[in-house]
Enzyme design. Structure first.
Site, PDB file in Angstrom:
ATOM      1  N   LYS A  11      68.098  48.081  79.796  1.00 32.50           N
ATOM      2  CA  LYS A  11      69.283  47.208  79.007  1.00 32.50           C
ATOM      3  C   LYS A  11      70.107  47.518  77.735  1.00 32.50           C
ATOM      4  O   LYS A  11      69.798  49.069  77.759  1.00 32.50           O
ATOM      5  CB  LYS A  11      68.496  45.839  77.895  1.00 32.50           C
ATOM      6  CG  LYS A  11      67.708  45.095  79.105  1.00 32.50           C
ATOM      7  CD  LYS A  11      67.113  43.856  78.926  1.00 32.50           C
ATOM      8  CE  LYS A  11      66.499  43.341  80.212  1.00 32.50           C
ATOM      9  NZ  LYS A  11      66.112  41.390  80.111  1.00 32.50           N
ATOM     10  N   HIS A  95      72.510  40.891  87.518  1.00 32.37           N
ATOM     11  CA  HIS A  95      71.690  41.112  86.641  1.00 32.37           C
ATOM     12  C   HIS A  95      71.812  39.317  85.959  1.00 32.37           C
ATOM     13  O   HIS A  95      72.870  38.779  85.636  1.00 32.37           O
ATOM     14  CB  HIS A  95      71.492  41.759  85.140  1.00 32.37           C
ATOM     15  CG  HIS A  95      70.498  41.613  84.950  1.00 32.37           C
ATOM     16  ND1 HIS A  95      70.267  40.517  83.707  1.00 32.37           N
ATOM     17  CD2 HIS A  95      69.222  42.237  84.774  1.00 32.37           C
ATOM     18  CE1 HIS A  95      68.937  41.052  83.418  1.00 32.37           C
ATOM     19  NE2 HIS A  95      67.939  41.496  83.836  1.00 32.37           N
ATOM     20  N   GLU A  97      71.781  38.466  82.604  1.00 29.47           N
ATOM     21  CA  GLU A  97      72.573  38.642  81.608  1.00 29.47           C
ATOM     22  C   GLU A  97      73.607  38.890  82.397  1.00 29.47           C
ATOM     23  O   GLU A  97      75.024  38.054  81.440  1.00 29.47           O
ATOM     24  CB  GLU A  97      72.228  39.676  80.695  1.00 29.47           C
ATOM     25  CG  GLU A  97      70.388  39.132  79.932  1.00 29.47           C
ATOM     26  CD  GLU A  97      69.468  39.984  79.756  1.00 29.47           C
ATOM     27  OE1 GLU A  97      69.922  41.400  80.106  1.00 29.47           O
ATOM     28  OE2 GLU A  97      68.296  39.844  79.702  1.00 29.47           O
ATOM     29  N   GLU A 167      64.635  37.272  89.991  1.00 30.95           N
ATOM     30  CA  GLU A 167      64.438  37.667  88.350  1.00 30.95           C
ATOM     31  C   GLU A 167      64.368  36.289  87.425  1.00 30.95           C
ATOM     32  O   GLU A 167      65.653  35.659  87.768  1.00 30.95           O
ATOM     33  CB  GLU A 167      65.121  38.110  87.642  1.00 30.95           C
ATOM     34  CG  GLU A 167      64.884  39.590  87.962  1.00 30.95           C
ATOM     35  CD  GLU A 167      65.032  40.232  86.714  1.00 30.95           C
ATOM     36  OE1 GLU A 167      64.746  41.686  86.627  1.00 30.95           O
ATOM     37  OE2 GLU A 167      66.669  40.856  86.896  1.00 30.95           O
ATOM     38  N   GLY A 173      61.964  38.270  79.504  1.00 34.26           N
ATOM     39  CA  GLY A 173      62.302  38.319  78.089  1.00 34.26           C
ATOM     40  C   GLY A 173      61.563  37.819  76.990  1.00 34.26           C
ATOM     41  O   GLY A 173      61.190  37.402  76.048  1.00 34.26           O
ATOM     42  N   SER A 212      59.125  39.376  82.138  1.00 34.93           N
ATOM     43  CA  SER A 212      58.121  39.921  81.683  1.00 34.93           C
ATOM     44  C   SER A 212      56.516  40.506  82.716  1.00 34.93           C
ATOM     45  O   SER A 212      55.788  39.792  82.470  1.00 34.93           O
ATOM     46  CB  SER A 212      57.749  38.405  81.242  1.00 34.93           C
ATOM     47  OG  SER A 212      58.479  37.639  80.357  1.00 34.93           O
TER      48      SER A 212
HETATM   49  P1  PGA Z   1      61.183  41.846  81.499  1.00 31.76           P
HETATM   50  O1  PGA Z   1      63.445  42.396  81.565  1.00 31.76           O
HETATM   51  O2  PGA Z   1      60.908  42.505  81.381  1.00 31.76           O
HETATM   52  O3  PGA Z   1      62.004  42.314  79.338  1.00 31.76           O
HETATM   53  O4  PGA Z   1      61.547  39.930  81.331  1.00 31.76           O
HETATM   54  C1  PGA Z   1      63.291  42.273  83.047  1.00 31.76           C
HETATM   55  C2  PGA Z   1      64.955  42.249  83.593  1.00 31.76           C
HETATM   56  O5  PGA Z   1      65.166  41.061  82.825  1.00 31.76           O
HETATM   57  O6  PGA Z   1      65.200  42.642  84.337  1.00 31.76           O
END
Ligand code: PGA
Length: 253
Positions: A11, A95, A97, A167, A173, A212
């Site tokens: 990220k 992704h 995000e 995901e 996160g 996570s």
């Molecule tokens: P994370 O993120 O392991 O911090 O939950 C995973 C991702 O966004 O690919």
């Protein structure tokens, strides 16, 4: 047999110094090899530096995003050709995000997936539902819609050289991991959805879990039959955690 994969999504984290330290530790740990293909996805500006740091090792380079366009007047964008030029093999597309914070929809994500392939990059296509979508029972519809957008545009064969990452957005996160059973159910659904179009492509498709994943829950997740490794955010920034996760990914029997 599918080779497992563990990809680190850094990220918007890293610095020249931190990257050096992290990759030195990863390389050192890999003197005892792992069965998974290991990929790191730093921010764009660090790709050339990290390409140098992984050179001669088993670690592969990936980017976190790619433009849907090939070149020209697209201020701020980075093309697939440029990513290939600096040594990337993989690129994350869609992704959550990008989808959630930058309003990238299914059609746009599919065009990015296509752009990656035009330049010989292997896309890591992220799919996953929001918490309210899971709670209202539409997880499969959401994941199917995200997957179909790519298969409709590029054909099911395009998944031969691609990777899918499931995901669940509520697990990213947050420290809230999907249970191995919850994750396996969606992974099996994804494989079945692809199999409706091509059983061979579905069988060979690597489907990673992300959200996570930590050193202490990786093994249980990765031991599920349709989970072929992970896309790792936070835990990919600490070499010891990342390597423990990489070691937890072994091929299914
Ligand atoms: P994370 O993120 O392991 O911090 O939950 C995973 C991702 O966004 O690919």
């Amino acid at each position: 047999m599918r080779q497992p994969m563990v990809a680190g999504n850094w990220k918007m984290n890293g610095s020249r110094k931190a990257n050096e330290g992290l990759l030195a530790e990863v390389r050192e740990a890999l003197s005892s090899p792992v069965e998974a293909e290991v990929v790191v996805c730093p921010p764009y500006v660090y790709l050339p530096q990290v390409a140098g740091l992984v050179d001669g090792s088993a670690v592969r380079l990936g980017a976190q995003d790619v433009s849907d366009q090939d070149s020209g007047a697209y201020t701020g964008e980075v093309s697939g050709e440029m990513l290939k030029d600096v040594g990337c093999r993989y690129v994350i597309v869609g992704h959550s995000e990008r989808r959630g914070l930058y309003a990238e929809d299914d059609a746009f994500t599919a065009r990015k997936f296509a752009a990656a392939r035009r330049h010989g990059l292997k896309p890591i296509l992220c799919v996953g539902e929001l918490l309210e979508e899971r709670e209202s029972g539409v997880t499969e519809q959401v994941v199917a819609r995200q997957l179909d957008a790519v298969m409709d545009l590029e054909g099911v064969e395009s998944l031969k050289d691609a990777v899918v990452a499931y995901e669940p957005v509520w697990a990213i996160g947050t420290g809230k991991t999907a249970t191995p059973g919850q994750a396996q159910a969606v992974h099996a659904f994804i494989r079945a959805r692809v199999a409706e179009r091509d059983a061979g492509v579905a069988e060979g498709l690597r489907i990673l879990y992300g959200g996570s994943v930590k050193a202490d829950n990786a093994q249980e997740l990765f031991s599920q039959p349709d989970i072929d490794g992970g896309l790792i955010g936070g835990a990919s920034l600490k070499a010891a955690d990342f390597m423990a996760i990489c070691r937890a990914a072994v091929p299914a029997d």
